[in-house]
Design a protein around this motif. Structure first.
Motif, short mmCIF file in Angstrom:
data_model
loop_
_atom_site.label_atom_id
_atom_site.label_comp_id
_atom_site.label_asym_id
_atom_site.label_seq_id
_atom_site.Cartn_x
_atom_site.Cartn_y
_atom_site.Cartn_z
N CYS A 138 0.86 -1.18 0.00
CA CYS A 138 0.00 0.00 0.00
C CYS A 138 0.89 1.23 0.00
CB CYS A 138 -0.91 0.00 1.22
SG CYS A 138 -2.10 1.36 1.20
N MET A 186 -8.70 -0.75 -3.74
CA MET A 186 -7.50 -0.24 -3.06
C MET A 186 -7.71 1.21 -2.64
SD MET A 186 -4.27 -2.09 -4.98
CE MET A 186 -4.57 -1.36 -6.56
N GLU A 196 -10.62 2.46 -1.81
CA GLU A 196 -11.50 2.34 -0.63
C GLU A 196 -10.70 1.97 0.61
OE1 GLU A 196 -14.71 -0.34 -1.53
OE2 GLU A 196 -15.33 0.87 -3.26
N HIS A 197 -9.62 1.21 0.43
CA HIS A 197 -8.76 0.83 1.55
C HIS A 197 -8.19 2.07 2.24
CE1 HIS A 197 -5.53 -1.00 3.85
NE2 HIS A 197 -4.69 -0.18 3.23
N THR A 198 -7.87 3.09 1.46
CA THR A 198 -7.31 4.31 2.05
C THR A 198 -8.32 5.00 2.95
OG1 THR A 198 -7.92 5.69 0.16
CG2 THR A 198 -5.74 4.66 0.10
N GLY A 222 -11.25 0.75 4.36
CA GLY A 222 -11.70 -0.56 3.91
C GLY A 222 -10.57 -1.58 4.00
N SER A 223 -10.91 -2.85 3.80
CA SER A 223 -9.87 -3.89 3.84
C SER A 223 -9.12 -3.93 2.51
CB SER A 223 -10.50 -5.25 4.15
OG SER A 223 -11.41 -5.59 3.13
N TRP A 224 -7.89 -4.43 2.56
CA TRP A 224 -7.09 -4.55 1.36
C TRP A 224 -7.66 -5.67 0.49
CZ3 TRP A 224 -4.05 -1.24 -0.74
CH2 TRP A 224 -3.19 -1.62 -1.77
#
Length: 154
Positions: free
Chosen positions: A11, A41, A43-45, A48-50
């Motif tokens: 990430c 990805m 959304e991960h920031t 969210g989950s990776w």
């Protein structure tokens, strides 16, 4: 890191790393304009989950995308070109460079991204460019000839 090392999610930590990684990986992928992995990805920031299939560490390339699909931009060999290559004296075929993707144990052969590009290039007889010399990759030529049932004796 060796080829059997565990891949870890990658990430980027800042905007420049995101942009550089996207250009290096996604810019060459067949899914680059329509990729749900990139959306996940992002959304991960926001907490969210990776996503599975996202960017990970890579033993050969530093970073790769597990969902990468080669985007074939190189021309396909014609039957005449394949025939001409198969009739060449093996000593005059392009040399296999020291870091060739076709040579087991090289950095290029351990890089998931490069391996996928190489395998599809061999399967589809689309030129795979050598990273050390201009022109045909010597390992690719030999792999294409072997796949076509042509024997290269050196």
């Amino acid at each position: 890191m060796n080829q059997t090392s565990q891949r870890e999610p990658y990430c980027p930590t800042n905007e420049e790393e995101w942009r550089d990684t996207w250009e290096m990986l996604c810019g060459h992928c067949a899914h680059h304009l329509n990729c749900p992995i990139v959306d996940a990805m992002i959304e991960h920031t926001a907490g969210g989950s990776w996503p599975e299939g996202g960017w990970t560490s890579d033993p050969g390339g530093g970073v790769t995308c597990l969902s990468y699909a080669p985007h074939q931009q190189q021309p396909q060999l014609t039957r005449q070109q394949l025939r001409r290559l198969s009739r060449m004296n093996p000593a005059t075929l392009p040399p296999v460079c020291g870091g060739c993707a076709a040579t087991k144990g090289t950095e290029a052969s351990q890089c998931l991204h490069t391996r996928r590009d190489f395998e599809v290039s061999v399967r589809d007889r689309r030129q795979f460019l050598c990273h050390e010399r201009p022109g045909y990759c010597g390992g690719w030529v030999r792999a294409v000839l072997a796949r076509a049932g042509k024997r290269v004796q050196e």
